[in-house]
Design a protein around this motif. Structure first.
Motif, PDB file in Angstrom:
ATOM      1  N   ARG A  44    -116.525  -3.594 -49.183  1.00 52.88           N
ATOM      2  CA  ARG A  44    -117.799  -3.165 -48.340  1.00 52.88           C
ATOM      3  C   ARG A  44    -118.724  -4.392 -48.087  1.00 52.88           C
ATOM      4  NH1 ARG A  44    -120.697  -5.652 -51.046  1.00 52.88           N
ATOM      5  NH2 ARG A  44    -121.428  -5.209 -53.131  1.00 52.88           N
ATOM      6  N   ASP A  97    -130.007   0.164 -55.618  1.00 55.61           N
ATOM      7  CA  ASP A  97    -129.367   1.409 -55.603  1.00 55.61           C
ATOM      8  C   ASP A  97    -129.684   1.852 -56.760  1.00 55.61           C
ATOM      9  OD1 ASP A  97    -127.837  -0.390 -56.828  1.00 55.61           O
ATOM     10  OD2 ASP A  97    -125.797   0.564 -55.857  1.00 55.61           O
ATOM     11  N   GLU A 150    -130.752  -4.672 -51.507  1.00 54.01           N
ATOM     12  CA  GLU A 150    -129.583  -5.211 -52.493  1.00 54.01           C
ATOM     13  C   GLU A 150    -130.623  -4.937 -54.004  1.00 54.01           C
ATOM     14  OE1 GLU A 150    -126.568  -5.740 -52.471  1.00 54.01           O
ATOM     15  OE2 GLU A 150    -126.678  -7.309 -50.974  1.00 54.01           O
ATOM     16  N   HIS A 151    -129.925  -4.762 -54.990  1.00 51.43           N
ATOM     17  CA  HIS A 151    -130.306  -4.489 -56.262  1.00 51.43           C
ATOM     18  C   HIS A 151    -131.299  -2.999 -56.180  1.00 51.43           C
ATOM     19  CE1 HIS A 151    -128.156  -7.221 -58.842  1.00 51.43           C
ATOM     20  NE2 HIS A 151    -128.213  -8.079 -57.826  1.00 51.43           N
ATOM     21  N   CYS A 157    -123.397  -0.532 -62.986  1.00 53.66           N
ATOM     22  CA  CYS A 157    -123.746  -0.640 -61.426  1.00 53.66           C
ATOM     23  C   CYS A 157    -124.333   0.829 -60.960  1.00 53.66           C
ATOM     24  CB  CYS A 157    -122.341  -0.864 -60.699  1.00 53.66           C
ATOM     25  SG  CYS A 157    -121.481   0.485 -60.714  1.00 53.66           S
TER      26      CYS A 157
HETATM   27  C1  GLA Z   1    -123.206  -4.755 -57.078  1.00 53.29           C
HETATM   28  C2  GLA Z   1    -123.382  -3.158 -57.712  1.00 53.29           C
HETATM   29  C3  GLA Z   1    -123.962  -2.392 -56.741  1.00 53.29           C
HETATM   30  C4  GLA Z   1    -125.323  -2.824 -56.372  1.00 53.29           C
HETATM   31  C5  GLA Z   1    -124.994  -4.391 -56.060  1.00 53.29           C
HETATM   32  C6  GLA Z   1    -126.478  -5.072 -55.757  1.00 53.29           C
HETATM   33  O1  GLA Z   1    -122.610  -4.627 -55.894  1.00 53.29           O
HETATM   34  O2  GLA Z   1    -121.958  -2.854 -58.134  1.00 53.29           O
HETATM   35  O3  GLA Z   1    -124.204  -1.005 -57.488  1.00 53.29           O
HETATM   36  O4  GLA Z   1    -126.321  -2.656 -57.551  1.00 53.29           O
HETATM   37  O5  GLA Z   1    -124.533  -4.881 -56.875  1.00 53.29           O
HETATM   38  O6  GLA Z   1    -127.177  -4.520 -54.889  1.00 53.29           O
END
Ligand code: GLA
Length: 388
Positions: free
Chosen positions: A30, A39, A36-37, A169
């Motif tokens: 993806r 979720d 970013e950071h 994550c």
């Molecule tokens: C990694 C994590 C995601 C998200 C990104 C930052 O890809 O797996 O869940 O937190 O970092 O946006």
């Protein structure tokens, strides 16, 4: 594996295990345009699936054994359903973690044989790990008729990564790999799990990924630290505003009064998150209006925040963003994904791509003494069964 076709993976399966697999699935990596950071802070994200895939062939076994074969690492790993635990090898854990979560859900599994490989660049911030998890989950779901909804599969894969692999994550990567559609970004609300598709169909703008080809090793421990810092920020806000359940609901004013006096570092982290969630909303508006100048400025702001306040960038990523800033044909750029290496995402006019890649590659090589990777990302389908 450079080819992701069913015949290639079938052949590899036959060579390894003999005979044909029960089915073949593929699941993509993806990109994330912005958000970013956020979720894992119940925020909004704007990812899309890309046409790089993990392709996986699976056959059920009559017994409890699990035989895994990674084409790309040219390694095998064997265990049993009763003995699922981290392998110490890293790559098997993304598959074993999924089987483990299915067992925890009370599903009766069979043993299985898997050959898999792909062309999602590893360590580039394009979620090759989520694509392996999602391919495994979809394959087992189909083969055993488990009947999971796609969102439940995404959450299961996230739990596998949290609990089995040990990276805390959020849901974005697994969601994107399972829900992607061609030419569409997805606005996912990580609080309600509501999502909608946003067309991204322009003839003349390309999504260019510039790959630092570095992955600084502190990545996953720093990731978990950021997550803990956000949780600490929420605890501080809640002391005065108990109704605030996540940074999604917090305001900059609340952070200033509750967090800044207690912990300046945690304040900077949380302040970035609150601003970043607002930028996702602003980006959606700008996209609706076709205003790529605004989208690009928001991307630069995100990079600045990730670099200075959230501190998940690195010299290579910062260099790449500075190298494209102000160039003709470039709308915006920022680091993408968890950080500490991987790619920058750049919105670039189609006719400016070749020169940009050429010149930035030279500059990068001169600065860091190693080659730059580059890809033009095509937005494609989410995980799918390609043969059964
Ligand atoms: C990694 C994590 C995601 C998200 C990104 C930052 O890809 O797996 O869940 O937190 O970092 O946006």
């Amino acid at each position: 594996m450079s080819m992701d076709t069913a015949p290639t993976i079938s052949q590899a399966f036959a060579t390894k295990f003999g005979g044909a697999p029960d089915l073949i699935v593929r699941a993509p990596g993806r990109i994330n345009l912005i958000g970013e950071h956020v979720d894992y802070n119940q925020g909004l994200v704007l990812p899309a699936a890309i046409t790089f895939y993990t392709t996986l062939a699976l056959r059920l076994r009559p017994d409890e054994k699990i035989h895994l074969h990674s084409l790309d690492y040219d390694q095998t790993y064997e265990t049993t359903l009763a003995a699922l635990s981290p392998s110490g090898l890293h790559w098997p854990d993304y598959l074993l973690g999924v089987a483990d979560q299915m067992q925890r859900d009370g599903k009766a599994l069979h043993g299985f044989e898997v050959t898999f490989g792909g062309d999602v660049p590893v360590g580039a911030g394009l979620s090759s790990s989520a694509s392996v998890e999602c391919a495994t989950a979809l394959a087992l779901d189909h083969a055993l008729g488990l009947g999971y909804e796609r969102m439940a599969l995404a959450q299961l894969c996230q739990r596998a990564e949290n609990q089995f692999v040990g990276v805390n994550c959020g849901l974005m990567d697994q969601f994107a790999s399972l829900f992607g559609q061609p030419h569409k970004l997805m606005l996912l609300d990580c609080r309600s799990l509501a999502y909608r598709y946003i067309p991204f169909e322009t003839d003349d703008i390309r999504i260019v990924l510039l790959d630092t080809r570095v992955k600084h090793s502190l990545g996953s421990s720093e990731y978990n630290t950021r997550r803990a810092q956000c949780e600490e920020g929420i605890r501080l806000v809640q002391a005065h505003y108990p109704e605030v359940r996540s940074l999604r609901e917090a305001t900059e004013a609340q952070l200033k009064t509750c967090v800044a006096p207690a912990d300046a570092l945690v304040y900077r982290r949380c302040s970035f998150v609150v601003a970043e969630i607002a930028r996702v909303e602003a980006t959606c508006l700008a996209l609706e209006q076709g205003d790529f100048a605004v989208v690009g400025q928001l991307m630069y702001q995100t990079h600045q925040g990730l670099s200075q306040d959230y501190e998940v960038s690195c010299p290579e990523l910062d260099f790449l963003v500075e190298a494209v800033r102000g160039r003709a044909g470039v709308w915006g750029a920022r680091m993408m994904g968890g950080g500490f290496g991987g790619c920058t995402i750049n919105l670039v006019q189609a006719d400016a791509v070749a020169n940009l890649v050429y010149e930035v590659s030279l500059a990068y090589q001169a600065q860091f003494g190693q080659p730059l990777g580059s890809y033009v990302a095509e937005i494609g389908n989410g995980a799918e069964l390609i043969k059964n």
